[in-house]
Each structure stands twice: as structure tokens, then as C-alpha cells.
Motif scaffolding. Structure first.
Motif, PDB file in Angstrom:
ATOM      1  N   ALA A 125       0.835  -1.203   0.000  1.00  0.00           N
ATOM      2  CA  ALA A 125       0.000   0.000   0.000  1.00  0.00           C
ATOM      3  C   ALA A 125       0.871   1.255   0.000  1.00  0.00           C
ATOM      4  CB  ALA A 125      -0.942  -0.004   1.205  1.00  0.00           C
ATOM      5  N   ARG A 126       1.955   1.234   0.743  1.00  0.00           N
ATOM      6  CA  ARG A 126       2.852   2.398   0.806  1.00  0.00           C
ATOM      7  C   ARG A 126       3.502   2.658  -0.552  1.00  0.00           C
ATOM      8  NH1 ARG A 126       2.955   6.666   3.609  1.00  0.00           N
ATOM      9  NH2 ARG A 126       2.707   5.476   5.494  1.00  0.00           N
ATOM     10  N   VAL A 141      -8.895  -5.941  -6.833  1.00  0.00           N
ATOM     11  CA  VAL A 141      -7.522  -6.260  -6.469  1.00  0.00           C
ATOM     12  C   VAL A 141      -7.524  -7.427  -5.489  1.00  0.00           C
ATOM     13  CG1 VAL A 141      -6.654  -3.886  -6.800  1.00  0.00           C
ATOM     14  CG2 VAL A 141      -7.442  -4.603  -4.543  1.00  0.00           C
ATOM     15  N   ALA A 142      -6.366  -8.048  -5.384  1.00  0.00           N
ATOM     16  CA  ALA A 142      -6.163  -9.110  -4.395  1.00  0.00           C
ATOM     17  C   ALA A 142      -5.062  -8.664  -3.456  1.00  0.00           C
ATOM     18  CB  ALA A 142      -5.769 -10.411  -5.083  1.00  0.00           C
ATOM     19  N   GLN A 143      -5.153  -9.131  -2.219  1.00  0.00           N
ATOM     20  CA  GLN A 143      -4.143  -8.830  -1.209  1.00  0.00           C
ATOM     21  C   GLN A 143      -3.496 -10.142  -0.807  1.00  0.00           C
ATOM     22  OE1 GLN A 143      -5.588  -7.821   2.742  1.00  0.00           O
ATOM     23  NE2 GLN A 143      -4.165  -6.096   2.809  1.00  0.00           N
ATOM     24  N   GLU A 144      -2.172 -10.137  -0.707  1.00  0.00           N
ATOM     25  CA  GLU A 144      -1.450 -11.335  -0.291  1.00  0.00           C
ATOM     26  C   GLU A 144      -0.208 -10.925   0.477  1.00  0.00           C
ATOM     27  OE1 GLU A 144       0.547 -11.952  -4.678  1.00  0.00           O
ATOM     28  OE2 GLU A 144      -1.473 -12.657  -4.316  1.00  0.00           O
ATOM     29  N   SER A 145       0.380 -11.875   1.143  1.00  0.00           N
ATOM     30  CA  SER A 145       1.581 -11.612   1.919  1.00  0.00           C
ATOM     31  C   SER A 145       2.810 -11.989   1.100  1.00  0.00           C
ATOM     32  CB  SER A 145       1.550 -12.412   3.223  1.00  0.00           C
ATOM     33  OG  SER A 145       2.683 -12.123   3.997  1.00  0.00           O
ATOM     34  N   ALA A 146       3.797 -11.087   1.083  1.00  0.00           N
ATOM     35  CA  ALA A 146       5.060 -11.341   0.392  1.00  0.00           C
ATOM     36  C   ALA A 146       6.178 -10.765   1.244  1.00  0.00           C
ATOM     37  CB  ALA A 146       5.061 -10.710  -0.986  1.00  0.00           C
ATOM     38  N   ALA A 147       7.101 -11.623   1.634  1.00  0.00           N
ATOM     39  CA  ALA A 147       8.233 -11.205   2.469  1.00  0.00           C
ATOM     40  C   ALA A 147       7.762 -10.503   3.735  1.00  0.00           C
ATOM     41  CB  ALA A 147       9.186 -10.317   1.678  1.00  0.00           C
ATOM     42  N   ILE A 177       5.085  -8.660   4.266  1.00  0.00           N
ATOM     43  CA  ILE A 177       4.256  -7.457   4.130  1.00  0.00           C
ATOM     44  C   ILE A 177       3.070  -7.767   3.224  1.00  0.00           C
ATOM     45  CG2 ILE A 177       6.130  -5.809   4.525  1.00  0.00           C
ATOM     46  CD1 ILE A 177       6.162  -5.330   1.496  1.00  0.00           C
ATOM     47  N   GLN A 178       2.002  -7.009   3.400  1.00  0.00           N
ATOM     48  CA  GLN A 178       0.821  -7.168   2.561  1.00  0.00           C
ATOM     49  C   GLN A 178       1.044  -6.415   1.245  1.00  0.00           C
ATOM     50  OE1 GLN A 178      -1.983  -9.117   3.272  1.00  0.00           O
ATOM     51  NE2 GLN A 178      -0.552  -9.793   4.841  1.00  0.00           N
TER      52      GLN A 178
END
Length: 128
Positions: free
Chosen positions: A27-28, A58-64, A66-67
Motif C-alpha cells: 500500500a505504501r 484487487v487481491a491482497q497477499e503476503s510477500a516477504a 508485508i501485505q
């Protein structure tokens, strides 16, 4: 291809364009890409992303740890929906707009432009 159920708002489109270029984005990071164009706060970006999640844009997922977000709406189909809406609602045209109006766009390449042209001419009759 799934055409968008609803056409994204101008601010939603700004976020989608950034995601089409660089997804996945936090998001940032997404806010940093649209901040100057939209002139709004980080909280406004977050709120818009929440609405876009609810709408299935949109889709939200976790990577490293962070969302991050990625687009669920396909770019060319979404642009075709915008063009069709503009032609019908704004310009009161029944015939499809020519994809040539997108020539020179930084948003689509030659293959996407050809795909857009096909979509505009072969639009399903039962869609709004």
C-alpha cells in the motif's frame, strides 16, 4: 475473458494503472506512485484499496512479511469497458470506438492495442 462488472472510478483506475505496471505493490509503494497524481493522503489510498478489495478489483497477499496488492481486473478488458462506456454514455454512439484513439498511449503496447481493437468490435451485446 471476464469484463469488469463495474467500471472503476478515476481514482481506482489510477491505482490499477500503477499495479498493472509494477504489481505486486505494498500500500505504501502504491501510494508513492499515485500521490502526486491524486494529491491525497496515505489513508485515502488505504481506504480506496479496501473498497477495491471488496469489489474484487484487487487481491491482497503476503510477500516477504508485508501485505501486497495485485490487480484482478485485466488491463485491456478494463480499458475496453471504459472506451465502450465513454462512447455510449458520453458521446451517445452506438458503434464501437476505434482502438486507434489509443495509439501513442504509454499504457498499452502494440499487441494490447490489437487486443483492445478486437474487444471493442466484438463486445458482447448483453453487457452494459
Amino acid at each position: 475473458m471476464v469484463l469488469p462488472a463495474t467500471i472503476p472510478s478515476p481514482t481506482e483506475l489510477s491505482l490499477l494503472k500503477a499495479l498493472w505496471r509494477d504489481a505486486p505493490l505494498s500500500a505504501r509503494a502504491l501510494h508513492e506512485r499515485v500521490e502526486q497524481e491524486l494529491g491525497w493522503s496515505y489513508s485515502s489510498t488505504r481506504k480506496t484499496l479496501e473498497r477495491m478489495l471488496d469489489k474484487g478489483m484487487v487481491a491482497q497477499e503476503s510477500a516477504a512479511g508485508i501485505q501486497v496488492y495485485r490487480p484482478l481486473l485485466e488491463k485491456v478488458g478494463t480499458l475496453a469497458a471504459f472506451a465502450r462506456d465513454f462512447g455510449q454514455r458520453v458521446m451517445e454512439m452506438e458503434a464501437p470506438l476505434a482502438a486507434a484513439m489509443f495509439t501513442g498511449s504509454k499504457l498499452v503496447d502494440a499487441d494490447e492495442l490489437a487486443h483492445l481493437d478486437r474487444l471493442l468490435h466484438d463486445w458482447p451485446e448483453d453487457t452494459p
